[in-house]
Enzyme design. Structure first.
Site, mmCIF file in Angstrom:
data_model
loop_
_atom_site.group_PDB
_atom_site.id
_atom_site.type_symbol
_atom_site.label_atom_id
_atom_site.label_comp_id
_atom_site.label_asym_id
_atom_site.label_seq_id
_atom_site.Cartn_x
_atom_site.Cartn_y
_atom_site.Cartn_z
ATOM 1 N N ALA B 14 0.830 -1.214 0.000
ATOM 2 C CA ALA B 14 0.000 0.000 0.000
ATOM 3 C C ALA B 14 0.857 1.253 0.000
ATOM 4 O O ALA B 14 0.543 2.243 0.648
ATOM 5 C CB ALA B 14 -0.957 -0.004 1.187
ATOM 6 N N GLY B 15 1.963 1.198 -0.754
ATOM 7 C CA GLY B 15 2.680 2.439 -1.046
ATOM 8 C C GLY B 15 2.025 3.100 -2.243
ATOM 9 O O GLY B 15 0.878 2.782 -2.593
ATOM 10 N N GLY B 16 2.758 3.984 -2.893
ATOM 11 C CA GLY B 16 2.171 4.717 -4.012
ATOM 12 C C GLY B 16 1.610 3.807 -5.092
ATOM 13 O O GLY B 16 0.491 4.021 -5.569
ATOM 14 N N GLY B 18 0.737 0.559 -4.937
ATOM 15 C CA GLY B 18 -0.371 -0.255 -4.441
ATOM 16 C C GLY B 18 -1.649 0.555 -4.280
ATOM 17 O O GLY B 18 -2.743 0.097 -4.615
ATOM 18 N N PHE B 117 16.848 18.654 -11.532
ATOM 19 C CA PHE B 117 17.197 17.389 -10.884
ATOM 20 C C PHE B 117 18.228 16.676 -11.746
ATOM 21 O O PHE B 117 18.405 17.006 -12.918
ATOM 22 C CB PHE B 117 15.939 16.516 -10.755
ATOM 23 C CG PHE B 117 15.681 16.040 -9.346
ATOM 24 C CD1 PHE B 117 15.196 16.907 -8.388
ATOM 25 C CD2 PHE B 117 15.927 14.717 -8.982
ATOM 26 C CE1 PHE B 117 14.948 16.478 -7.098
ATOM 27 C CE2 PHE B 117 15.686 14.277 -7.691
ATOM 28 C CZ PHE B 117 15.194 15.153 -6.748
ATOM 29 N N ASP B 218 10.140 -8.820 -0.172
ATOM 30 C CA ASP B 218 9.153 -9.889 0.056
ATOM 31 C C ASP B 218 8.476 -10.362 -1.234
ATOM 32 O O ASP B 218 8.369 -11.563 -1.488
ATOM 33 C CB ASP B 218 8.061 -9.412 1.031
ATOM 34 C CG ASP B 218 8.630 -8.951 2.360
ATOM 35 O OD1 ASP B 218 9.824 -9.198 2.616
ATOM 36 O OD2 ASP B 218 7.879 -8.338 3.141
ATOM 37 N N GLN B 237 20.617 0.902 -7.419
ATOM 38 C CA GLN B 237 21.114 2.279 -7.421
ATOM 39 C C GLN B 237 21.674 2.690 -6.055
ATOM 40 O O GLN B 237 21.004 2.521 -5.036
ATOM 41 C CB GLN B 237 19.982 3.235 -7.781
ATOM 42 C CG GLN B 237 20.421 4.696 -7.751
ATOM 43 C CD GLN B 237 19.408 5.605 -8.417
ATOM 44 O OE1 GLN B 237 18.415 5.971 -7.816
ATOM 45 N NE2 GLN B 237 19.649 5.928 -9.675
ATOM 46 N N HIS B 239 22.524 5.947 -4.219
ATOM 47 C CA HIS B 239 22.286 7.388 -4.296
ATOM 48 C C HIS B 239 23.529 8.095 -3.764
ATOM 49 O O HIS B 239 24.065 7.707 -2.732
ATOM 50 C CB HIS B 239 21.057 7.753 -3.462
ATOM 51 C CG HIS B 239 20.554 9.147 -3.682
ATOM 52 N ND1 HIS B 239 21.259 10.258 -3.298
ATOM 53 C CD2 HIS B 239 19.417 9.607 -4.251
ATOM 54 C CE1 HIS B 239 20.568 11.344 -3.620
ATOM 55 N NE2 HIS B 239 19.444 10.977 -4.202
ATOM 56 N N LEU B 249 18.604 9.556 3.368
ATOM 57 C CA LEU B 249 18.673 10.253 2.088
ATOM 58 C C LEU B 249 18.725 11.771 2.242
ATOM 59 O O LEU B 249 17.966 12.354 3.009
ATOM 60 C CB LEU B 249 17.433 9.878 1.262
ATOM 61 C CG LEU B 249 17.349 10.493 -0.130
ATOM 62 C CD1 LEU B 249 18.447 9.943 -1.021
ATOM 63 C CD2 LEU B 249 15.993 10.210 -0.738
ATOM 64 N N GLU B 252 18.484 14.864 -4.017
ATOM 65 C CA GLU B 252 19.150 15.502 -5.128
ATOM 66 C C GLU B 252 18.636 16.929 -5.315
ATOM 67 O O GLU B 252 19.291 17.760 -5.934
ATOM 68 C CB GLU B 252 18.796 14.678 -6.375
ATOM 69 C CG GLU B 252 19.722 14.705 -7.503
ATOM 70 C CD GLU B 252 19.400 13.512 -8.421
ATOM 71 O OE1 GLU B 252 19.922 12.416 -8.147
ATOM 72 O OE2 GLU B 252 18.626 13.669 -9.366
ATOM 73 N N ARG B 283 22.823 9.647 -11.145
ATOM 74 C CA ARG B 283 23.244 9.201 -9.815
ATOM 75 C C ARG B 283 24.412 8.222 -9.849
ATOM 76 O O ARG B 283 25.302 8.280 -8.997
ATOM 77 C CB ARG B 283 22.054 8.577 -9.093
ATOM 78 C CG ARG B 283 21.050 9.629 -8.709
ATOM 79 C CD ARG B 283 19.819 9.019 -8.083
ATOM 80 N NE ARG B 283 18.889 10.079 -7.711
ATOM 81 C CZ ARG B 283 17.661 9.872 -7.267
ATOM 82 N NH1 ARG B 283 17.199 8.634 -7.157
ATOM 83 N NH2 ARG B 283 16.891 10.881 -6.943
ATOM 84 N N HIS B 370 19.931 2.675 -2.458
ATOM 85 C CA HIS B 370 18.724 3.484 -2.537
ATOM 86 C C HIS B 370 17.578 2.854 -3.301
ATOM 87 O O HIS B 370 16.430 2.898 -2.855
ATOM 88 C CB HIS B 370 19.095 4.826 -3.169
ATOM 89 C CG HIS B 370 17.975 5.814 -3.232
ATOM 90 N ND1 HIS B 370 17.306 6.228 -2.105
ATOM 91 C CD2 HIS B 370 17.399 6.468 -4.264
ATOM 92 C CE1 HIS B 370 16.376 7.109 -2.461
ATOM 93 N NE2 HIS B 370 16.398 7.249 -3.756
ATOM 94 N N GLU B 401 8.359 -0.131 -7.307
ATOM 95 C CA GLU B 401 9.763 -0.513 -7.197
ATOM 96 C C GLU B 401 9.994 -2.012 -7.323
ATOM 97 O O GLU B 401 11.054 -2.446 -7.768
ATOM 98 C CB GLU B 401 10.365 0.013 -5.879
ATOM 99 C CG GLU B 401 11.885 -0.103 -5.852
ATOM 100 C CD GLU B 401 12.527 0.604 -4.679
ATOM 101 O OE1 GLU B 401 11.847 1.449 -4.038
ATOM 102 O OE2 GLU B 401 13.699 0.334 -4.390
ATOM 103 N N ARG B 412 18.279 4.526 -12.582
ATOM 104 C CA ARG B 412 17.053 5.328 -12.602
ATOM 105 C C ARG B 412 17.375 6.809 -12.468
ATOM 106 O O ARG B 412 18.221 7.188 -11.659
ATOM 107 C CB ARG B 412 16.128 4.909 -11.454
ATOM 108 C CG ARG B 412 14.890 5.785 -11.351
ATOM 109 C CD ARG B 412 13.928 5.289 -10.319
ATOM 110 N NE ARG B 412 14.393 5.405 -8.939
ATOM 111 C CZ ARG B 412 14.467 6.550 -8.256
ATOM 112 N NH1 ARG B 412 14.148 7.694 -8.821
ATOM 113 N NH2 ARG B 412 14.876 6.534 -6.994
ATOM 114 N N LEU B 418 8.713 8.062 -8.454
ATOM 115 C CA LEU B 418 7.345 8.465 -8.102
ATOM 116 C C LEU B 418 6.467 8.441 -9.353
ATOM 117 O O LEU B 418 5.303 8.049 -9.299
ATOM 118 C CB LEU B 418 7.343 9.845 -7.437
ATOM 119 C CG LEU B 418 7.971 9.895 -6.034
ATOM 120 C CD1 LEU B 418 8.029 11.328 -5.512
ATOM 121 C CD2 LEU B 418 7.217 9.013 -5.043
#
Lengths: 235, 597
Positions: B14-16, B18, B117, B218, B237, B239, B249, B252, B283, B370, B401, B412, B418
């Protein structure tokens, strides 16, 4: 340096009541309290249970009482709290095991204030963003920082003493939307927070502001809501 | 099986990605989102600098430039059809977030504010372009909050603090997942037509990392155990700017606002490595530059760190030397108040964890593990593809991810993570619901929970001769030292052997907590098992790829070798061993060429 870490323990499957266990550990001044808890869990007692995820103060998992004050274990360093450290679960929420409390009542209160953007008007004709000036955006900047860790709500004597107070975190969320110039449900939310379970229960004790690991000026935000509740004005 | 639930679509994580998948799937099918954390604890919330889209709110920009920058950033390993798809969807995706209420910072005209960036360029001049759409330095936090809020508004079903343990396959199709409810220790079977994995990365296998404790691979490990392949796992990656020792973190965006890297001799060193965009190179390039400085004795005080300097006087000095201007053409300058307003969390982290005030002092930084570029192979619709023939596994999806589309290839670009999770989370959700609407449920196997129970039983009945925490610590060290920024045959061979030895020792671990309620000892031990699986695949794939590309940098094969290695790796775990295959890279417009910044 050596630190003494005294930890609240309660396992409902074994214990009739809670107790404390004390560990003496080698620590650096810059160690997080979370690092110490991880060390105890890794090498002394694997059954010690607590929530954690990001480990740098942005996910809100590991709010707990450290030497009596609500903090995030990942944002409290040994040099900030000293070498005699007592760690206990948040107050006002049922302890499920050790440092883990039942977060459901907290999120239930959050859900009461319509914690989502509401604007049913048509989008701009060009499909681009709804315009908002930097000043309008700044109006609610502080309350967008909330990570729902519950440190504020569970530090509030009014919350401890009340069955129905929605608590400062829910009010912070209401603030974030009520003062957003793009949102259209301010009146509805003001109605909700003006119930006796809302603003009226805040007695300006400032514990919430002191507890917030994100430095949100919570008492100020609640004060603004109170003013709007009295005057009907959003400015 | 006491607890059986039936949902047409089940989203794991349930991150972005999900949440976006859950939001879109739930519009077309009965959907549940299962997460081992409360959704707002997800690691998306730690993303800082921004989300990329060629909005052009300050200056000219276009999706084509975004595409080329991403292809170049990927060191030509990204699939160009998928990258074009993502960059073309980017503008709509960011505007949709704004329409959902996301509080982006604003331009004076009231539009979404953007900042420079790493690797974001005007393709005509090669100079940095403002493409990163930001909400202070907590853009990920605002995306996570906004998407969770919209899910609540749309009454998405959540199962919070449920850890998914297994993926069920019947007749070669998706049948559901098995999860443990952390609060009770009970197993639950989720019968589903479509399953979307959005389980994040696995940076916790490295000693110094910006990643959350939850990032234990997982989803990748669960599917690997069920015989599915993983793609490009050698690409991880590092960072450039993590807080020294802690790995936390430092966005950047600090360099986007004009911050520069300074070595132990007090020199700004990036112009040597990237003459045109200097501190805003990709990066992988900046991380290697930092390591090179350190190896050549120019770390600070002979130690393995350098400085990141965002003090206004430094920023203004170098901005003047570089001729940097504001959108209106006036010289670029910044004040301490502006730094604080644009980067409040960074300032706070440095004050809390280092006792350093970035407005008056330099920040000690070192590269930090990262981002997982590799992962579960998918096409651009989030459908999991299981071979080199684009064969789709029926009813199985992955996004964010944990997935490898691949839009990031070998490295990346900042702000594309995001974007990735919003774009591909949405399409995975749409496709999963579409599939569920025309597919039937597969019958659940009678022993659906058997594999999960057996894994837990094993952990509870080890000899106890080994300590999980010790194994975890040794794993992280060997992976960071020998399968990190610089790699070679000898180090990786030893690392692979070490990981296998740790896997053997892991069998002697015994979880002593016999309880059911919030048995985090059992959960953490299970997660460690996943980390060991994933680490083995990474080490094996890295050893196998005999070239340097993007984040995979070999001392014994220092050059990119397009003739032999312009291809994706696929890795399976079979009979206890990693087997490797390949699939072609999709190239549309941009033929590989030397990568110069």
């Amino acid at each position: 340096m050596q630190v003494t870490l005294k930890i609240f323990r309660y396992n409902p499957e074994v214990d009739k009541k809670f107790h404390y266990e004390t560990y003496t550990l080698e620590a650096e001044e810059t160690d997080r309290i979370l690092d110490l808890l991880e060390h105890v869990k890794g090498y002394h007692d694997g059954s010690l249970s607590f929530r954690r995820s990001c480990a740098h103060g942005v996910c809100g998992s590991d709010a707990m009482r450290i030497n009596g004050k609500n903090m995030l274990a990942c944002k409290a360093l040994v040099r900030d709290v000293g070498d005699r450290i007592t760690v206990e679960p948040l107050l006002g929420l049922k302890v499920e095991k050790d440092l883990i409390v039942d977060m459901e009542p907290f999120f239930d209160n959050y859900k009461k204030v319509l914690p989502y953007f509401i604007n049913d008007s048509p989008l701009p004709a060009d499909g681009r963003e709804r315009l908002q000036s930097p000043e309008q955006r700044a109006r609610f900047d502080d309350t967008t920082k909330c990570i729902l860790c519950a440190a504020c709500t569970t530090s509030c004597p009014s919350y401890w003493g009340s069955d129905d107070y929605i608590g400062p975190a829910a009010l912070v969320t209401a603030h974030r939307f009520i003062y957003d110039s793009r949102d259209e449900a301010a009146a509805e939310r003001m109605h909700i927070v003006s119930e006796t379970s809302g603003l009226a229960r805040c007695h300006t004790i400032y514990n919430c502001t002191m507890a917030c690991p994100r430095d949100i000026q919570i008492t100020k935000a609640i004060g603004e809501l109170k003013m709007t509740s009295l005057t009907g004005k959003l400015d | 099986m006491a607890n059986v639930h039936q949902f047409e679509v089940v989203v794991v994580g349930a991150g972005g990605a999900g949440l976006m998948a859950g939001l879109y799937a739930s519009r077309g099918a009965k959907t549940a989102v299962i997460s081992k954390l409360y959704p707002t604890r997800s690691h998306t919330g730690a993303a800082q600098g921004g989300i990329s889209a060629a909005l052009g709110n300050y200056e000219e920009d276009k999706p084509d430039w975004h595409t080329y920058d991403t292809v170049k950033g990927s060191d030509y390993l990204g699939d160009q059809d998928a990258i074009e798809f993502m960059t073309n969807e980017a503008i709509e995706a960011v505007l949709e977030l704004e329409h959902m209420g996301l509080p982006f910072d604003r331009t004076p005209e009231g539009r979404i504010s953007q900042r420079p960036f790493g690797g974001h360029t005007n393709n005509e001049t090669g100079k940095p372009v403002r493409r990163a759409c930001h909400a202070a330095d907590r853009t990920g936090h605002m995306i996570l909050q906004t998407l969770y809020q919209q899910c609540l508004k749309n009454k998405v079903n959540f199962f919070d603090e449920f850890q998914v343990l297994d993926f069920l396959i019947v007749n070669g199709k998706t049948a559901g997942v098995v999860a443990v409810e952390l609060a009770t220790g009970e197993l639950h079977t989720f019968h589903a037509k479509s399953v979307i994995f959005a389980t994040g990365g696995h940076g916790r296998i490295f000693e110094v990392t910006s990643n959350a404790y939850a990032y234990t691979g997982d989803g990748a490990a669960v599917l690997l155990r069920r015989g599915l392949p993983l793609e490009d796992m050698e690409f991880f990656q590092f960072h450039p700017t993590g807080i020294y020792k802690l790995g936390i973190l430092i966005t950047e965006g600090v360099r986007g606002e004009g911050g520069v890297l300074i070595n132990g001799a007090g020199e700004r060193f990036m112009p040597k490595y990237a003459p045109t965009i200097k501190d805003l190179a990709s990066r992988d390039i900046v991380s290697r530059a930092i390591y090179t400085e350190i190896r050549e004795g120019r770390g600070v005080n002979g130690k393995n760190y350098v400085y990141l300097d965002v003090r206004p006087e430094t920023v203004n000095k170098y901005a003047a030397m570089d001729g940097r201007t504001n959108p209106d053409g006036s010289p670029y300058t910044i004040t301490g108040e502006q730094v604080l307003a644009k980067l409040p969390d960074i300032i706070d982290f440095c004050r809390v964890y280092l006792g350093v005030d970035p407005l008056t002092q330099m920040m000690p930084i070192q590269p930090t593990a990262h981002y997982t570029m590799g992962g579960i192979p998918t096409n651009k619709y989030g459908e999991v593809v299981i071979d080199d023939q684009k064969t789709v596994f029926p009813g199985l999806y992955a996004a964010g991810e944990c997935a490898c589309v691949s839009v990031h290839g070998g490295n990346r670009l900042g702000c594309n993570s995001l974007l990735d999770l919003v774009v591909f989370g949405k399409h995975a959700g749409l496709r999963a619901a579409e599939y569920a609407n025309q597919a039937d449920y597969q019958d659940l196997p009678a022993d659906a929970e058997a594999e999960s129970m057996s894994q837990f039983d094993t952990l509870r009945h080890g000899s106890g001769k080994e300590n999980a925490f010790t194994i975890s610590t040794e794993l992280k060290k060997v992976m960071f030292d020998d399968v990190g920024i610089y790699r070679n045959e000898k180090g990786m061979t030893e690392a692979l052997e070490k990981v296998k030895a740790l896997q053997a020792r892991f069998k002697e671990v015994c979880v002593k907590d016999a309880g059911r309620i919030f048995n985090t000892e059992l959960l953490n031990a299970w997660e460690l098992g996943n980390m060991l699986e994933v680490a083995e695949v990474i080490a094996a794939c890295a050893l196998n790829r005999k070239e340097s590309r993007g984040g995979h940098s070999r001392e014994d094969y220092p050059n990119r070798d397009d003739e032999n290695w312009l291809k994706h790796t696929l890795a399976w775990k079979q009979d206890g061993k990693v087997t490797v295959g390949y699939k072609p890279v999709t190239i549309t417009k941009y033929q590989p060429k030397a990568r110069v910044y």
